[in-house]
Design an enzyme around this catalytic site. Sequence first.
Site, PDB file in Angstrom:
ATOM      1  N   GLY A 114     -12.786   2.522  -5.402  1.00 23.34           N
ATOM      2  CA  GLY A 114     -13.737   3.543  -5.870  1.00 23.34           C
ATOM      3  C   GLY A 114     -13.520   3.920  -7.324  1.00 23.34           C
ATOM      4  O   GLY A 114     -14.059   4.920  -7.797  1.00 23.34           O
ATOM      5  N   GLU A 120      -5.805   9.096  -9.016  1.00 28.03           N
ATOM      6  CA  GLU A 120      -5.202   9.115  -7.673  1.00 28.03           C
ATOM      7  C   GLU A 120      -3.687   8.991  -7.772  1.00 28.03           C
ATOM      8  O   GLU A 120      -2.941   9.694  -7.086  1.00 28.03           O
ATOM      9  CB  GLU A 120      -5.779   7.978  -6.829  1.00 28.03           C
ATOM     10  CG  GLU A 120      -7.239   8.204  -6.463  1.00 28.03           C
ATOM     11  CD  GLU A 120      -7.896   7.027  -5.766  1.00 28.03           C
ATOM     12  OE1 GLU A 120      -8.946   7.230  -5.152  1.00 28.03           O
ATOM     13  OE2 GLU A 120      -7.377   5.897  -5.844  1.00 28.03           O
TER      14      GLU A 120
HETATM   15  C1  5RP Z   1     -10.832   4.956  -4.653  1.00 26.44           C
HETATM   16  C2  5RP Z   1      -9.883   4.490  -3.624  1.00 26.44           C
HETATM   17  C3  5RP Z   1     -10.282   4.659  -2.198  1.00 26.44           C
HETATM   18  O1  5RP Z   1      -9.302   5.406  -1.552  1.00 26.44           O
HETATM   19  C4  5RP Z   1     -10.408   3.312  -1.555  1.00 26.44           C
HETATM   20  O2  5RP Z   1     -11.298   2.531  -2.322  1.00 26.44           O
HETATM   21  C5  5RP Z   1     -10.918   3.432  -0.122  1.00 26.44           C
HETATM   22  O3  5RP Z   1     -12.241   3.876  -0.158  1.00 26.44           O
HETATM   23  P1  5RP Z   1     -13.101   4.054   1.157  1.00 26.44           P
HETATM   24  O4  5RP Z   1     -12.534   5.199   1.903  1.00 26.44           O
HETATM   25  O5  5RP Z   1     -14.491   4.317   0.635  1.00 26.44           O
HETATM   26  O6  5RP Z   1     -13.030   2.764   1.943  1.00 26.44           O
HETATM   27  O7  5RP Z   1      -8.826   3.991  -3.884  1.00 26.44           O
HETATM   28  O8  5RP Z   1     -10.422   4.615  -5.933  1.00 26.44           O
END
Ligand code: 5RP
Length: 241
Positions: A114, A120
């Site tokens: 994401g 994060e």
């Molecule tokens: C965003 C992330 C998300 O935690 C990861 O992509 C998982 O996303 P989703 O819950 O939509 O599957 O690292 O940078």
Amino acid sequence: MVYMSNSSAPISPSPRALTQDELKTLVGQAALDYVVRGQWVGVGTGSTVNKFIDALGSIRHEIAGAVSSSVASTERLRALGIEVRDANEVERLAVYIDGADEIDGKGYMVKGGGAALTREKIVAAQSDRFVCIADASKRVPVLGKFPLPVEVIPMASARIMRQFAAMGGQAAIRMANGQPLVTDNGQYLMDVRGLSISDPLAFEAELSQWPGVVTVGVFAFQRAHICLLGTDTGVQTLTFD
Ligand code: 5RP
């Protein structure tokens, strides 16, 4: 070592398998058990975390507020009346709750699907406990099948792509509407295919030294302590040593 338990109440028998969206809802709600009442909570980014944020709205009067890892999560939290503070304003968080693109048997993760990996990692680093919430498809034996997100300074991107090619990876700049996607931090993101990350700690340590790499999407130093995994038989709790 990983310990497993089905700690939450079993879901009622269903004539069909739960959808991925339903599994995300299940773990998003289960994560409320890990929120320390009266304190600030670290909040990640993504579709699974969105379910957690929606659930968090129901206990918004029981928490101080949140420290968020993205503009998108901040907007969603504020829309529910949850106060959001900058990471610099809260010294320590009891818990950080976030999703993952992959998680292995030691709690090491690939994240950044994401595009929020840098913030994060920052919020995870100031948290005592990382609780990962994910549907069962995210559990893998070895990290690397999901293309590895790496946030980079744009002027270093061509050299970094060559460095990945030299180690057998194929890197591509992530695009959005025909343009390179620009992160919340004003940088580019690349996704690297063809890697098998058998030693996540060594991998993260090495790549983090490459000039121009802002953040590598391997979360080994900031691994999960607990993973709430959504399965057809309920929420499986994985606890990592
Ligand atoms: C965003 C992330 C998300 O935690 C990861 O992509 C998982 O996303 P989703 O819950 O939509 O599957 O690292 O940078």
